[in-house]
Design a protein around this motif. Sequence first.
Motif, PDB file in Angstrom:
ATOM      1  N   ALA A  94       0.969  -1.413  -0.100  1.00 39.69           N
ATOM      2  CA  ALA A  94       0.149   0.095  -0.034  1.00 39.69           C
ATOM      3  C   ALA A  94       0.821   1.221   0.162  1.00 39.69           C
ATOM      4  CB  ALA A  94      -0.956  -0.057   1.190  1.00 39.69           C
ATOM      5  N   TYR A  95       2.101   1.105   0.370  1.00 42.42           N
ATOM      6  CA  TYR A  95       2.889   2.388   0.497  1.00 42.42           C
ATOM      7  C   TYR A  95       3.669   2.546  -1.017  1.00 42.42           C
ATOM      8  CZ  TYR A  95       3.260   2.316   5.444  1.00 42.42           C
ATOM      9  OH  TYR A  95       3.096   2.413   6.990  1.00 42.42           O
ATOM     10  N   LEU A  96       3.263   1.807  -1.882  1.00 45.30           N
ATOM     11  CA  LEU A  96       4.093   1.783  -3.233  1.00 45.30           C
ATOM     12  C   LEU A  96       3.355   2.597  -4.113  1.00 45.30           C
ATOM     13  CD1 LEU A  96       5.630  -1.753  -3.586  1.00 45.30           C
ATOM     14  CD2 LEU A  96       6.875   0.235  -2.884  1.00 45.30           C
ATOM     15  N   GLU A  97       3.474   3.712  -4.326  1.00 44.53           N
ATOM     16  CA  GLU A  97       2.445   4.700  -5.180  1.00 44.53           C
ATOM     17  C   GLU A  97       2.590   4.640  -6.834  1.00 44.53           C
ATOM     18  OE1 GLU A  97       3.220   8.448  -3.451  1.00 44.53           O
ATOM     19  OE2 GLU A  97       2.102   7.604  -1.533  1.00 44.53           O
ATOM     20  N   SER A 139      20.143 -16.359   7.354  1.00 46.02           N
ATOM     21  CA  SER A 139      20.818 -15.050   7.641  1.00 46.02           C
ATOM     22  C   SER A 139      21.469 -14.383   6.626  1.00 46.02           C
ATOM     23  CB  SER A 139      22.072 -15.453   8.662  1.00 46.02           C
ATOM     24  OG  SER A 139      21.519 -15.766  10.091  1.00 46.02           O
ATOM     25  N   GLU A 140      21.909 -15.172   5.489  1.00 41.26           N
ATOM     26  CA  GLU A 140      22.618 -14.408   4.294  1.00 41.26           C
ATOM     27  C   GLU A 140      21.425 -13.771   3.594  1.00 41.26           C
ATOM     28  OE1 GLU A 140      25.255 -15.700   0.436  1.00 41.26           O
ATOM     29  OE2 GLU A 140      24.552 -17.194   1.899  1.00 41.26           O
ATOM     30  N   GLU A 141      20.443 -14.291   3.420  1.00 41.81           N
ATOM     31  CA  GLU A 141      19.321 -13.811   2.615  1.00 41.81           C
ATOM     32  C   GLU A 141      18.661 -12.275   3.444  1.00 41.81           C
ATOM     33  OE1 GLU A 141      16.535 -16.844  -0.170  1.00 41.81           O
ATOM     34  OE2 GLU A 141      16.778 -17.164   1.875  1.00 41.81           O
ATOM     35  N   ARG A 142      18.725 -12.649   4.577  1.00 44.48           N
ATOM     36  CA  ARG A 142      18.309 -11.484   5.826  1.00 44.48           C
ATOM     37  C   ARG A 142      19.032 -10.266   5.556  1.00 44.48           C
ATOM     38  NH1 ARG A 142      19.682  -9.852  10.901  1.00 44.48           N
ATOM     39  NH2 ARG A 142      18.120  -8.749  12.237  1.00 44.48           N
ATOM     40  N   GLU A 143      20.577 -10.505   5.539  1.00 42.15           N
ATOM     41  CA  GLU A 143      21.268  -9.461   5.392  1.00 42.15           C
ATOM     42  C   GLU A 143      21.080  -8.408   3.970  1.00 42.15           C
ATOM     43  OE1 GLU A 143      23.172  -8.121   7.546  1.00 42.15           O
ATOM     44  OE2 GLU A 143      22.261  -9.533   9.163  1.00 42.15           O
ATOM     45  N   LYS A 144      20.954  -9.424   3.013  1.00 38.34           N
ATOM     46  CA  LYS A 144      20.638  -8.759   1.776  1.00 38.34           C
ATOM     47  C   LYS A 144      19.356  -7.825   1.651  1.00 38.34           C
ATOM     48  CE  LYS A 144      23.344 -12.062  -0.737  1.00 38.34           C
ATOM     49  NZ  LYS A 144      23.294 -13.443  -1.983  1.00 38.34           N
ATOM     50  N   VAL A 145      18.190  -8.452   2.487  1.00 37.11           N
ATOM     51  CA  VAL A 145      17.058  -7.850   2.412  1.00 37.11           C
ATOM     52  C   VAL A 145      17.113  -6.574   3.051  1.00 37.11           C
ATOM     53  CG1 VAL A 145      14.627  -7.893   3.153  1.00 37.11           C
ATOM     54  CG2 VAL A 145      15.634  -9.892   2.187  1.00 37.11           C
ATOM     55  N   LEU A 146      17.991  -6.718   4.183  1.00 39.00           N
ATOM     56  CA  LEU A 146      18.102  -5.296   4.995  1.00 39.00           C
ATOM     57  C   LEU A 146      18.825  -4.267   4.194  1.00 39.00           C
ATOM     58  CD1 LEU A 146      18.938  -6.818   8.351  1.00 39.00           C
ATOM     59  CD2 LEU A 146      17.019  -5.627   7.752  1.00 39.00           C
ATOM     60  N   LYS A 147      19.784  -4.879   3.518  1.00 40.18           N
ATOM     61  CA  LYS A 147      20.526  -3.759   2.580  1.00 40.18           C
ATOM     62  C   LYS A 147      19.665  -3.146   1.532  1.00 40.18           C
ATOM     63  CE  LYS A 147      25.269  -5.747   3.339  1.00 40.18           C
ATOM     64  NZ  LYS A 147      26.519  -6.357   2.817  1.00 40.18           N
ATOM     65  N   LEU A 148      18.792  -4.067   1.071  1.00 39.29           N
ATOM     66  CA  LEU A 148      17.737  -3.373   0.113  1.00 39.29           C
ATOM     67  C   LEU A 148      16.856  -2.600   0.753  1.00 39.29           C
ATOM     68  CD1 LEU A 148      16.235  -3.760  -2.430  1.00 39.29           C
ATOM     69  CD2 LEU A 148      14.856  -5.608  -1.734  1.00 39.29           C
ATOM     70  N   CYS A 149      16.480  -2.705   1.786  1.00 38.48           N
ATOM     71  CA  CYS A 149      15.583  -1.650   2.572  1.00 38.48           C
ATOM     72  C   CYS A 149      16.195  -0.391   2.594  1.00 38.48           C
ATOM     73  CB  CYS A 149      15.378  -2.235   3.933  1.00 38.48           C
ATOM     74  SG  CYS A 149      14.364  -3.552   4.186  1.00 38.48           S
ATOM     75  N   GLU A 150      17.571  -0.375   2.802  1.00 37.60           N
ATOM     76  CA  GLU A 150      18.160   0.839   2.772  1.00 37.60           C
ATOM     77  C   GLU A 150      18.117   1.422   1.591  1.00 37.60           C
ATOM     78  OE1 GLU A 150      22.023  -0.091   4.390  1.00 37.60           O
ATOM     79  OE2 GLU A 150      21.530  -0.589   6.332  1.00 37.60           O
ATOM     80  N   ARG A 151      18.463   0.836   0.502  1.00 37.21           N
ATOM     81  CA  ARG A 151      18.651   1.448  -0.860  1.00 37.21           C
ATOM     82  C   ARG A 151      17.344   2.010  -1.262  1.00 37.21           C
ATOM     83  NH1 ARG A 151      21.171  -3.716  -2.142  1.00 37.21           N
ATOM     84  NH2 ARG A 151      19.597  -4.120  -3.623  1.00 37.21           N
ATOM     85  N   LYS A 155      16.348   5.557  -2.254  1.00 36.02           N
ATOM     86  CA  LYS A 155      15.904   5.991  -3.556  1.00 36.02           C
ATOM     87  C   LYS A 155      14.482   6.602  -3.726  1.00 36.02           C
ATOM     88  CE  LYS A 155      15.474   3.915  -7.929  1.00 36.02           C
ATOM     89  NZ  LYS A 155      16.284   4.558  -8.913  1.00 36.02           N
ATOM     90  N   PHE A 156      13.709   6.385  -2.754  1.00 37.95           N
ATOM     91  CA  PHE A 156      12.407   6.753  -2.649  1.00 37.95           C
ATOM     92  C   PHE A 156      12.107   7.158  -1.080  1.00 37.95           C
ATOM     93  CE2 PHE A 156      12.155   3.022  -5.523  1.00 37.95           C
ATOM     94  CZ  PHE A 156      12.196   3.715  -6.811  1.00 37.95           C
ATOM     95  N   SER A 157      11.857   8.159  -0.896  1.00 40.81           N
ATOM     96  CA  SER A 157      11.708   8.792   0.319  1.00 40.81           C
ATOM     97  C   SER A 157      10.522   8.238   0.801  1.00 40.81           C
ATOM     98  CB  SER A 157      12.154  10.276   0.523  1.00 40.81           C
ATOM     99  OG  SER A 157      11.161  10.695  -0.247  1.00 40.81           O
ATOM    100  N   GLY A 158      10.182   7.869   2.391  1.00 40.88           N
ATOM    101  CA  GLY A 158       8.945   7.667   2.787  1.00 40.88           C
ATOM    102  C   GLY A 158       8.757   6.141   2.570  1.00 40.88           C
ATOM    103  N   LEU A 159       9.539   5.360   2.123  1.00 44.13           N
ATOM    104  CA  LEU A 159       9.486   3.883   1.789  1.00 44.13           C
ATOM    105  C   LEU A 159      10.112   2.955   2.873  1.00 44.13           C
ATOM    106  CD1 LEU A 159       9.085   3.578  -2.202  1.00 44.13           C
ATOM    107  CD2 LEU A 159       7.295   3.786  -0.221  1.00 44.13           C
TER     108      LEU A 159
END
Length: 750
Positions: A94-97, A139-151, A155-159
């Motif tokens: 729902a956050y993705l506009e 754990s390996e996938e988790r770390e990649k997902v966390l880095k994706l959240c930062e990106r 890239k898109f403020s508010g997400l």
Amino acid sequence: MANRSNKRSKKGVLQLLRMRTTVLILLILVIGFGAITVRLAHLQLVSGPYLQEKAVEQQLVDTTVNSKRGTIYDAKGKVLAQSASVWKVVLAPAYLETKEQRKYVAKNLSRILDLDYKDVYKKTKQKIYYVVVKRKIESEEREKVLKLCERINDKFSGLSNVITLFDDYRRYYPYDDLASSVIGFTGSDDQGLEGIEYQYDKYLTGTPGRIITARNANQTDMPFQYEQNVDAKDGNNITLTIDETIQSIAEKYMKKGLVDNNVINRGVCIIMNVNTGGILAMVTADGYSLNNPYDLSDADLNAIRSLPKKERATAESAALGAMWRNKAISDTYYPGSVFKMCTASMALNEGLVSDNSSFYCSGSVKIYDHTIHCHHTAGHGSQNLFQVIANSCNPAFIDIGSRVGADRFYKYYQAFGFAEPTGIDLPGESDDLFFNEDGSMSVTDLAVASFGQNFSITPIQMVTACAAVANGGKVLQPYVVQSITDVDGNVIKNTEPTVKRQVISESVSKKMREFLERNTTQGGINNGYISGYRVGGKTGTSEKIGQSQSGYEDYIASFCGFAPADSPQVACLVFFDTPRGGAYYGSQVSAPVFVNIMSEVLPYLEIQAEYTDEEKQYVDTVAGSYIGLSVNKAQAAAKSDGFTTTVKGDGKKVVSQIPSSASKIPVDGNIVLYTDKASEEQMVNVPDMVGYSVSTVNQIASSAGLNVSFSGVTSSSNAVSTSQSISSGETVREGTVITVEFSGGRVIAD
């Protein structure tokens, strides 16, 4: 006059109409409001709870949070099964506009989580705040997902909240295939499917938590700040009676027994504490991977692939079922001559036989039209009771069975626990298969039953009966779960030893212990003898009537015994189903495996060994450390420790030694001291040491510059080497210890 009369008439009509209208309106109002009132009452009083529930469903989304499944421990606290932390990836689309945002998120998530892009992109288009993308990531996938959240946030403020990681759990089995048929495994939703995991699922599962999310008027999930979380309650922990060390020892030698004897239909080993009924080890060899329980063997896969496609699914299901099956409790078999310990106990307990009873064997006995032969076709002649047991003489046991009689035989059959499942706390236990449901037997039935043929029992029933013979006559309730505790360590359930009944007297039990101990030293199964320990037991070789494949006469080879014979602590049953390696008697196939297992288990249980002078020369000790010493000091130290030495190389100090320090070496063994790197590279060929006497093996090993660790029966004058730990022809460093196994050299066709 006429006009006045008409006016009055019209007026009357109007009044009547008004009255009727009023009445009609009143009726309409009464009926209408009555119906509304009734409807309101129905909605509030009858349908109210249902409508409230539906309203809540529309306004709230209730998501289950998995609880952490309890841990399974062995008897010493080692972890056998546990739930390790993993994570669940949840998306709030729902956050993705914009389309750009949805594509970016879908592309990166699908790549990291190895998912189909189209499936993930479809989830990003939903106008809700809670969509599970993938469960149980590491754990390996988790770390990649966390880095994706930062990106994404850069890239898109508010997400910042578009992706969330929730705690989840995955079942792990640290020892993989150890005790697989006992422990069992869980399904994708963490529900127990086999073994302890299934039997005690309600204790292990715990209570799931909840995430309650609000919805707005447009049926769109509200953001995470409008959630309410109810924490999950972890499952209870279970401690087994299974001892990982004892289980590992049993599995090691059972696997070797399968290979050495070309066993077609697996094998079973059960080790029971004879004084409590607790199971110390339960093996169905060969096991399967608990971490990958759906992985079939290459042989099974090849057999399935060779079938027509329409038959493969059924064949795969059958193969998995057979692989998961706990043969120790789910399969029945003819016990054969092992059962003779029960027949002899019956007769002794009833006073029908004694030490001095005499039995005659001519080589066969005729029961009506059936001639039953003894394995010693020339006959044993006149025998006393001990000789009957040692010779495993079928005609003599037919005589003993006839003295007991059919009614008393079945009474003891029931009392020993064969007529019903033991009730062990594992799923899938089978019933016995007796001649008739009411226990009745013909004369021929009784004759063959007296030596363990033509009726079927389970391995767990047999080892339980053996324990009763050894422990003073008490039939115990077998069990594998010692205790259940909650997350705070509070005991929820604890298993206490339970005596079901007294089947034979203490004096009869003592007499049987004496007979069965003499049987392993003086009688037919000196292959069951263990140096330094007093062991009692009986072999069995039973035919698989009606089950043999074309061209074969198939058998089950077994050995059932206990130790120490003077004060029993453990009972052990070993049996192999359909050995086709050239030998099939219990004395050849199962007794040596029993010896190997118990030779390690008894010292582990700190049962003190008492060696004879003859046995002491074959007992192993531990090598000292001589590295870093000068050659002279090393030789002196080794001599002081009771060893001879051989020096290799031209150096002045010892740089390495064989056997290494703290490793096993025979008393009076030879330590090879290496003094330089060049000497360390010298190798010798391992000679063939199978098929020889103890003294000959010693000479062969000494000539080759090797040490020998003696295993099995070494005190018998008939002892013959049956296997060696390192194959002949291999090259090893001089001084290497080769374990050579010996048997008593006498084969009894049970």
